[in-house]
Design a protein around this motif. Structure first.
Motif: not given
Length: 89
Positions: A51-57
């Motif tokens: 997936r596309i990394p989120t800010e949390l990732d």
């Protein structure tokens, strides 16, 4: 006709005398914080593979990188201190 023979190393690969020495186990134990920090970093990176990394990732990966780097620095400092502890004349 060729004969099939066993390879001695394959037969005795798990013999008792092939166990790690105490020095090798101590070295592994000293490197364990680095190993665990690297595993945490890989876990954080694996989570974002599909997936596309989120800010949390991204934060999780940055924290894991910092922990891995800090563990490597601590190991390097311990190793350097152990080699320099003999004292110079």
């Amino acid at each position: 006709m060729s004969h099939i023979v066993t390879v001695q190393d394959a037969v005795t690969a798990f013999a008792d005398f092939m166990e790690p020495t105490d020095a090798e186990l101590d070295a592994i134990e000293q490197e364990m914080p680095v190993i665990l920090a690297d595993v945490d970093l890989l876990d954080a990176q694996i989570i974002t593979l599909d997936r596309i990394p989120t800010e949390l990732d991204n934060r999780r990966i940055r924290r894991a990188r910092r922990r891995a780097l800090a563990a490597r620095i601590a190991l390097a400092n311990r190793t350097a201190a152990a080699t320099l502890s003999g004292g110079a004349a």
